[in-house]
Design a protein around this motif. Structure first.
Motif, PDB file in Angstrom:
ATOM      1  N   GLU A  52      48.833  41.660  47.952  1.00 18.54           N
ATOM      2  CA  GLU A  52      47.857  40.686  47.452  1.00 18.54           C
ATOM      3  C   GLU A  52      46.821  40.277  48.492  1.00 18.54           C
ATOM      4  OE1 GLU A  52      49.243  37.366  45.154  1.00 18.54           O
ATOM      5  OE2 GLU A  52      50.675  38.619  44.065  1.00 18.54           O
ATOM      6  N   PRO A  53      47.221  39.953  49.735  1.00 18.09           N
ATOM      7  CA  PRO A  53      46.198  39.592  50.722  1.00 18.09           C
ATOM      8  C   PRO A  53      45.205  40.731  50.987  1.00 18.09           C
ATOM      9  CG  PRO A  53      48.380  38.949  51.494  1.00 18.09           C
ATOM     10  CD  PRO A  53      48.578  39.802  50.275  1.00 18.09           C
ATOM     11  N   MET A  54      45.677  41.965  50.943  1.00 19.13           N
ATOM     12  CA  MET A  54      44.785  43.106  51.138  1.00 19.13           C
ATOM     13  C   MET A  54      43.761  43.184  50.008  1.00 19.13           C
ATOM     14  SD  MET A  54      47.283  46.205  52.308  1.00 19.13           S
ATOM     15  CE  MET A  54      48.704  45.894  53.332  1.00 19.13           C
ATOM     16  N   VAL A  55      44.255  43.043  48.775  1.00 15.46           N
ATOM     17  CA  VAL A  55      43.359  43.093  47.619  1.00 15.46           C
ATOM     18  C   VAL A  55      42.308  41.997  47.747  1.00 15.46           C
ATOM     19  CG1 VAL A  55      43.206  42.805  45.112  1.00 15.46           C
ATOM     20  CG2 VAL A  55      45.078  44.140  46.102  1.00 15.46           C
ATOM     21  N   ARG A  56      42.728  40.804  48.142  1.00 17.05           N
ATOM     22  CA  ARG A  56      41.786  39.684  48.272  1.00 17.05           C
ATOM     23  C   ARG A  56      40.744  39.956  49.357  1.00 17.05           C
ATOM     24  NH1 ARG A  56      43.520  36.104  44.872  1.00 17.05           N
ATOM     25  NH2 ARG A  56      45.742  35.909  44.426  1.00 17.05           N
ATOM     26  N   ARG A  57      41.182  40.494  50.491  1.00 12.01           N
ATOM     27  CA  ARG A  57      40.228  40.786  51.565  1.00 12.01           C
ATOM     28  C   ARG A  57      39.242  41.872  51.153  1.00 12.01           C
ATOM     29  NH1 ARG A  57      44.868  39.715  54.874  1.00 12.01           N
ATOM     30  NH2 ARG A  57      45.485  41.910  54.873  1.00 12.01           N
ATOM     31  N   TYR A 109      27.862  32.882  38.157  1.00 12.02           N
ATOM     32  CA  TYR A 109      28.252  34.238  38.546  1.00 12.02           C
ATOM     33  C   TYR A 109      29.017  34.224  39.865  1.00 12.02           C
ATOM     34  CZ  TYR A 109      27.864  39.195  39.718  1.00 12.02           C
ATOM     35  OH  TYR A 109      28.148  40.488  40.065  1.00 12.02           O
ATOM     36  N   ARG A 110      28.498  33.467  40.841  1.00 11.47           N
ATOM     37  CA  ARG A 110      29.157  33.405  42.145  1.00 11.47           C
ATOM     38  C   ARG A 110      30.569  32.846  42.019  1.00 11.47           C
ATOM     39  NH1 ARG A 110      23.872  32.456  43.549  1.00 11.47           N
ATOM     40  NH2 ARG A 110      24.013  30.199  43.367  1.00 11.47           N
ATOM     41  N   ASP A 111      30.729  31.793  41.232  1.00 16.47           N
ATOM     42  CA  ASP A 111      32.071  31.220  41.043  1.00 16.47           C
ATOM     43  C   ASP A 111      32.990  32.221  40.346  1.00 16.47           C
ATOM     44  OD1 ASP A 111      31.310  28.869  42.261  1.00 16.47           O
ATOM     45  OD2 ASP A 111      30.966  27.790  40.385  1.00 16.47           O
ATOM     46  N   PHE A 112      32.485  32.878  39.326  1.00 18.34           N
ATOM     47  CA  PHE A 112      33.278  33.849  38.579  1.00 18.34           C
ATOM     48  C   PHE A 112      33.653  35.040  39.460  1.00 18.34           C
ATOM     49  CE2 PHE A 112      33.820  37.330  35.453  1.00 18.34           C
ATOM     50  CZ  PHE A 112      34.842  36.770  34.704  1.00 18.34           C
ATOM     51  N   ALA A 113      32.703  35.513  40.261  1.00 23.54           N
ATOM     52  CA  ALA A 113      32.939  36.680  41.116  1.00 23.54           C
ATOM     53  C   ALA A 113      34.051  36.421  42.124  1.00 23.54           C
ATOM     54  CB  ALA A 113      31.645  37.076  41.834  1.00 23.54           C
ATOM     55  N   LYS A 114      34.199  35.181  42.541  1.00 24.60           N
ATOM     56  CA  LYS A 114      35.251  34.851  43.508  1.00 24.60           C
ATOM     57  C   LYS A 114      36.647  35.092  42.937  1.00 24.60           C
ATOM     58  CE  LYS A 114      32.436  31.434  45.882  1.00 24.60           C
ATOM     59  NZ  LYS A 114      32.154  29.998  46.055  1.00 24.60           N
ATOM     60  N   GLY A 115      36.775  35.176  41.631  1.00 25.83           N
ATOM     61  CA  GLY A 115      38.072  35.373  41.004  1.00 25.83           C
ATOM     62  C   GLY A 115      38.400  36.805  40.649  1.00 25.83           C
ATOM     63  N   VAL A 116      37.589  37.758  41.094  1.00 23.73           N
ATOM     64  CA  VAL A 116      37.823  39.149  40.695  1.00 23.73           C
ATOM     65  C   VAL A 116      39.181  39.657  41.166  1.00 23.73           C
ATOM     66  CG1 VAL A 116      36.623  40.296  42.630  1.00 23.73           C
ATOM     67  CG2 VAL A 116      36.770  41.424  40.414  1.00 23.73           C
ATOM     68  N   ALA A 117      39.582  39.296  42.373  1.00 25.57           N
ATOM     69  CA  ALA A 117      40.886  39.760  42.869  1.00 25.57           C
ATOM     70  C   ALA A 117      42.018  39.208  42.007  1.00 25.57           C
ATOM     71  CB  ALA A 117      41.076  39.358  44.329  1.00 25.57           C
ATOM     72  N   ASP A 118      41.920  37.947  41.608  1.00 28.71           N
ATOM     73  CA  ASP A 118      42.946  37.360  40.736  1.00 28.71           C
ATOM     74  C   ASP A 118      43.041  38.119  39.418  1.00 28.71           C
ATOM     75  OD1 ASP A 118      43.754  35.237  42.427  1.00 28.71           O
ATOM     76  OD2 ASP A 118      42.008  34.065  41.814  1.00 28.71           O
ATOM     77  N   ARG A 119      41.890  38.417  38.836  1.00 30.52           N
ATOM     78  CA  ARG A 119      41.897  39.123  37.546  1.00 30.52           C
ATOM     79  C   ARG A 119      42.458  40.539  37.689  1.00 30.52           C
ATOM     80  NH1 ARG A 119      37.182  36.236  37.565  1.00 30.52           N
ATOM     81  NH2 ARG A 119      35.853  38.020  38.064  1.00 30.52           N
ATOM     82  N   VAL A 120      42.122  41.200  38.772  1.00 33.95           N
ATOM     83  CA  VAL A 120      42.645  42.554  39.007  1.00 33.95           C
ATOM     84  C   VAL A 120      44.161  42.510  39.209  1.00 33.95           C
ATOM     85  CG1 VAL A 120      42.675  44.438  40.706  1.00 33.95           C
ATOM     86  CG2 VAL A 120      40.500  43.570  39.837  1.00 33.95           C
ATOM     87  N   LEU A 121      44.630  41.560  40.001  1.00 40.26           N
ATOM     88  CA  LEU A 121      46.067  41.440  40.229  1.00 40.26           C
ATOM     89  C   LEU A 121      46.805  41.093  38.932  1.00 40.26           C
ATOM     90  CD1 LEU A 121      45.886  39.613  43.653  1.00 40.26           C
ATOM     91  CD2 LEU A 121      46.931  41.863  43.274  1.00 40.26           C
ATOM     92  N   ASP A 122      46.220  40.217  38.126  1.00 38.25           N
ATOM     93  CA  ASP A 122      46.836  39.888  36.834  1.00 38.25           C
ATOM     94  C   ASP A 122      46.930  41.116  35.939  1.00 38.25           C
ATOM     95  OD1 ASP A 122      47.196  37.229  37.519  1.00 38.25           O
ATOM     96  OD2 ASP A 122      45.454  36.507  36.391  1.00 38.25           O
ATOM     97  N   HIS A 123      45.874  41.922  35.946  1.00 39.86           N
ATOM     98  CA  HIS A 123      45.903  43.116  35.105  1.00 39.86           C
ATOM     99  C   HIS A 123      46.913  44.137  35.639  1.00 39.86           C
ATOM    100  CE1 HIS A 123      44.346  45.521  31.835  1.00 39.86           C
ATOM    101  NE2 HIS A 123      44.581  46.545  32.630  1.00 39.86           N
ATOM    102  N   LEU A 124      46.992  44.252  36.943  1.00 39.60           N
ATOM    103  CA  LEU A 124      47.959  45.172  37.535  1.00 39.60           C
ATOM    104  C   LEU A 124      49.380  44.812  37.108  1.00 39.60           C
ATOM    105  CD1 LEU A 124      48.075  47.598  39.522  1.00 39.60           C
ATOM    106  CD2 LEU A 124      48.429  45.946  41.343  1.00 39.60           C
ATOM    107  N   LYS A 125      49.658  43.519  37.003  1.00 39.74           N
ATOM    108  CA  LYS A 125      50.995  43.063  36.597  1.00 39.74           C
ATOM    109  C   LYS A 125      51.346  43.509  35.180  1.00 39.74           C
ATOM    110  CE  LYS A 125      50.734  39.096  39.653  1.00 39.74           C
ATOM    111  NZ  LYS A 125      50.472  37.634  39.735  1.00 39.74           N
ATOM    112  N   LEU A 126      50.341  43.803  34.369  1.00 35.38           N
ATOM    113  CA  LEU A 126      50.611  44.279  33.006  1.00 35.38           C
ATOM    114  C   LEU A 126      51.298  45.645  33.001  1.00 35.38           C
ATOM    115  CD1 LEU A 126      47.274  43.333  31.189  1.00 35.38           C
ATOM    116  CD2 LEU A 126      49.455  42.108  31.128  1.00 35.38           C
ATOM    117  N   LEU A 127      51.247  46.351  34.133  1.00 36.02           N
ATOM    118  CA  LEU A 127      51.882  47.659  34.222  1.00 36.02           C
ATOM    119  C   LEU A 127      53.399  47.560  34.413  1.00 36.02           C
ATOM    120  CD1 LEU A 127      49.334  49.539  36.535  1.00 36.02           C
ATOM    121  CD2 LEU A 127      49.347  49.402  34.048  1.00 36.02           C
ATOM    122  N   LYS A 128      53.884  46.360  34.733  1.00 35.36           N
ATOM    123  CA  LYS A 128      55.323  46.178  34.960  1.00 35.36           C
ATOM    124  C   LYS A 128      56.095  46.431  33.670  1.00 35.36           C
ATOM    125  CE  LYS A 128      58.759  43.092  36.857  1.00 35.36           C
ATOM    126  NZ  LYS A 128      59.033  41.831  37.528  1.00 35.36           N
TER     127      LYS A 128
END
Length: 198
Positions: free
Chosen positions: A177-182, A31-50
Motif C-alpha cells: 500500500e505505501p508503494m502504491v500511494r507513493r 479535481y485536485r481533491d478527487f485525484a488525491k484519492g486515486v490510490a485508495d480507489r485502485v487499492l479498493d478495486h484490487l481487493k475485489l480480486l480476493k
C-alpha cells in the motif's frame, strides 16, 4: 425538469462552450481533491480480486501479490513492483482486454517500458498456455524487435507465469500500500498533470 442535488460549489455552465475561468477554478479544486484519492480507489478495486479463483490454483489477488512479491524480492524498483501488483487489476472489468485496463490505470505513473510490459503481458503470458487451448503460443512474436520485448518476456517468465503457487509466502497487500500511494501521488505522464498542482 429533473435536478440533481449536490452539496458544494458548482460550475454554472450547461455546455462547455459557456464555461468561464471561475467555473474551471471550481472544477480544478474538485479535481485536485478527487485525484488525491486515486490510490485508495485502485487499492479498493484490487481487493475485489480476493477470493476470485477463476479455476486457478490461487485467487486473483494472491496471484497479484505473489507477482509483486517476486519482483520486489528480486530488487525491482517501486514503480515496477506496483506495475506487477496491478498488472491483472483489469480482470473484473476487462474480461476480454484486462491488460489494456491495467495499462491505462498505471500509464500516468510509470515509465514507458513498464507501461508496455503491462499492456502486452497478455500476449507474452500466452506463450505458456495458448497452445493448450487451441491458440498460437507464439503470438508474442509479432512484437519481436521491439525495444521492450525481452523485458516483457522476462516479466512473464520470472514473475507472472510463476505466481500461482499456493504455498508461496507472498507479502500482504498492506506491505504494498505505501508503494502504491507513493507511485500514484504524482503522475509522470499525463496531460492533466498541471491541473493536480496546487
Amino acid at each position: 425538469m429533473a435536478t440533481l442535488e449536490h452539496p458544494g460549489e458548482h460550475a454554472k455552465f450547461t455546455a462547455m462552450t459557456e464555461g468561464t475561468a471561475e467555473d474551471w477554478a471550481i472544477i480544478g479544486r474538485e479535481y485536485r481533491d478527487f485525484a488525491k484519492g486515486v490510490a485508495d480507489r485502485v487499492l479498493d478495486h484490487l481487493k475485489l480480486l480476493k477470493g476470485d479463483f477463476g479455476g486457478f490454483p490461487v485467487c486473483r489477488l494472491e496471484h497479484s501479490l505473489q507477482t509483486a512479491t517476486r519482483a520486489h524480492r528480486d530488487g525491482r524498483d517501486e514503480r515496477y513492483v506496483v506495475m506487477a501488483l496491478l498488472h491483472d487489476i483489469g480482470d473484473t472489468l476487462g474480461t476480454y482486454n484486462h491488460p489494456d485496463v491495467a495499462a491505462a490505470i498505471i500509464k500516468p505513473f510509470v515509465p514507458e517500458e513498464y507501461h508496455w510490459i503491462c499492456e502486452k503481458h497478455g500476449a507474452f503470458q500466452g506463450y505458456y498456455y495458448f497452445h493448450l487451448v487451441g491458440m498460437d503460443r507464439d503470438i508474442r512474436e509479432q512484437y519481436r524487435g521491439h525495444p521492450h520485448f525481452e523485458a516483457c518476456a522476462h516479466f512473464c517468465e520470472k514473475y507472472d507465469q510463476a505466481a500461482f503457487d499456493p504455498s508461496y509466502d507472498s507479502a500482504p497487500l498492506s506491505f504494498f500500500e505505501p508503494m502504491v500511494r507513493r507511485v500514484m501521488e504524482r503522475p509522470m505522464n499525463s496531460m492533466y498533470a498541471n491541473i493536480t498542482e496546487d
